[in-house]
Motif scaffolding. Sequence first.
Motif, short mmCIF file in Angstrom:
data_model
loop_
_atom_site.label_atom_id
_atom_site.label_comp_id
_atom_site.label_asym_id
_atom_site.label_seq_id
_atom_site.Cartn_x
_atom_site.Cartn_y
_atom_site.Cartn_z
N LYS A 30 0.84 -1.20 0.00
CA LYS A 30 0.00 0.00 0.00
C LYS A 30 0.87 1.24 0.00
CE LYS A 30 -4.22 -1.81 0.69
NZ LYS A 30 -5.40 -1.52 -0.14
N ASN A 31 0.42 2.27 -0.71
CA ASN A 31 1.11 3.55 -0.64
C ASN A 31 0.92 4.15 0.75
OD1 ASN A 31 2.19 3.75 -3.26
ND2 ASN A 31 0.19 4.32 -4.07
N LYS A 32 1.98 4.78 1.23
CA LYS A 32 1.95 5.36 2.56
C LYS A 32 2.57 6.74 2.56
CE LYS A 32 3.14 0.82 4.51
NZ LYS A 32 3.53 0.23 3.23
N CYS A 33 2.22 7.50 3.55
CA CYS A 33 2.97 8.70 3.90
C CYS A 33 3.66 8.35 5.22
CB CYS A 33 2.06 9.91 4.08
SG CYS A 33 2.95 11.36 4.68
N VAL A 34 4.97 8.43 5.24
CA VAL A 34 5.75 8.14 6.45
C VAL A 34 6.40 9.43 6.90
CG1 VAL A 34 7.66 6.82 7.42
CG2 VAL A 34 6.12 5.76 5.73
N ALA A 35 6.33 9.67 8.18
CA ALA A 35 6.84 10.94 8.72
C ALA A 35 7.64 10.72 9.99
CB ALA A 35 5.67 11.88 9.00
N TRP A 36 8.39 11.72 10.33
CA TRP A 36 9.04 11.79 11.64
C TRP A 36 8.39 12.93 12.41
CZ3 TRP A 36 12.33 8.23 13.53
CH2 TRP A 36 12.91 7.34 12.62
N ILE A 37 7.97 12.60 13.62
CA ILE A 37 7.31 13.54 14.52
C ILE A 37 8.19 13.66 15.75
CG2 ILE A 37 5.20 14.06 15.82
CD1 ILE A 37 4.68 13.74 12.85
N ARG A 38 8.40 14.85 16.26
CA ARG A 38 9.20 14.96 17.47
C ARG A 38 8.42 15.65 18.57
NH1 ARG A 38 13.93 19.21 15.62
NH2 ARG A 38 12.67 21.12 15.62
N ALA A 52 6.36 10.50 0.79
CA ALA A 52 5.33 9.66 0.20
C ALA A 52 6.01 8.47 -0.48
CB ALA A 52 4.53 10.47 -0.83
N THR A 53 5.65 7.27 -0.08
CA THR A 53 6.35 6.10 -0.60
C THR A 53 6.12 5.92 -2.09
OG1 THR A 53 4.50 4.61 -0.09
CG2 THR A 53 6.18 4.93 1.62
N GLY A 54 5.00 6.39 -2.59
CA GLY A 54 4.70 6.18 -4.00
C GLY A 54 5.61 6.96 -4.93
N ALA A 101 -1.80 6.49 2.46
CA ALA A 101 -2.15 7.63 1.64
C ALA A 101 -1.28 7.65 0.39
CB ALA A 101 -1.97 8.93 2.42
N PHE A 102 -1.79 8.26 -0.68
CA PHE A 102 -1.00 8.39 -1.91
C PHE A 102 -0.02 9.56 -1.82
CE2 PHE A 102 -2.75 5.16 -4.54
CZ PHE A 102 -4.07 5.01 -4.16
N THR A 103 -0.38 10.56 -1.05
CA THR A 103 0.47 11.73 -0.91
C THR A 103 0.56 12.13 0.56
OG1 THR A 103 -1.38 13.26 -1.20
CG2 THR A 103 -0.20 12.60 -3.19
N CYS A 104 1.46 13.05 0.84
CA CYS A 104 1.60 13.58 2.19
C CYS A 104 1.07 15.01 2.24
CB CYS A 104 3.07 13.59 2.61
SG CYS A 104 3.81 11.98 2.87
N ASP A 105 0.55 15.38 3.38
CA ASP A 105 0.15 16.76 3.63
C ASP A 105 1.41 17.60 3.83
OD1 ASP A 105 -0.74 19.18 4.63
OD2 ASP A 105 -2.13 18.31 6.06
N PRO A 106 1.58 18.67 3.06
CA PRO A 106 2.78 19.49 3.23
C PRO A 106 2.95 20.05 4.64
CG PRO A 106 1.66 20.07 1.20
CD PRO A 106 0.75 19.14 1.94
#
Length: 126
Positions: A30-38, A52-54, A101-106
């Motif tokens: 599956k397409n993903k949005c992967v992020a780092w949160i601190r 965005a992995t896609g 998700a297909f894309t990431c939120d900026p």
Amino acid sequence: QMQLVESGGGSAQAGGSLRLSCTVSGYEYKNKCVAWIRLAPGKEHQGVASIATGGGLTYYADSVKGRFTISQDNAKTTFYLQMSSLKPEDTGVYYCAAELAFTCDPLIRAGAFPYLGRGTQVTVSS
């Protein structure tokens, strides 16, 4: 279900570098949005970087642009956060986060990710 496991945290001097890794399992195709949160002491969760992995499109918080780089391996199962020119204000617990998700939120909204790792501590001394 998706599982995320971070590694690579630790201590560094200001101006130094660290690299965080995040291994993601589940929903491999599956397409993903992967992020780092601190989460810095006394502050709210902040989205630092996302990919965005896609398509590999990346976004960064203004505070880390030009210093941090998010990337993924060819298998799209391991994600990295290369942190350079570290500052004391980069200190905090860093969480790997993901959503399908297909894309990431900026804007990299910290609360938008249903899947989180346990976090890894980063401490930057002056």
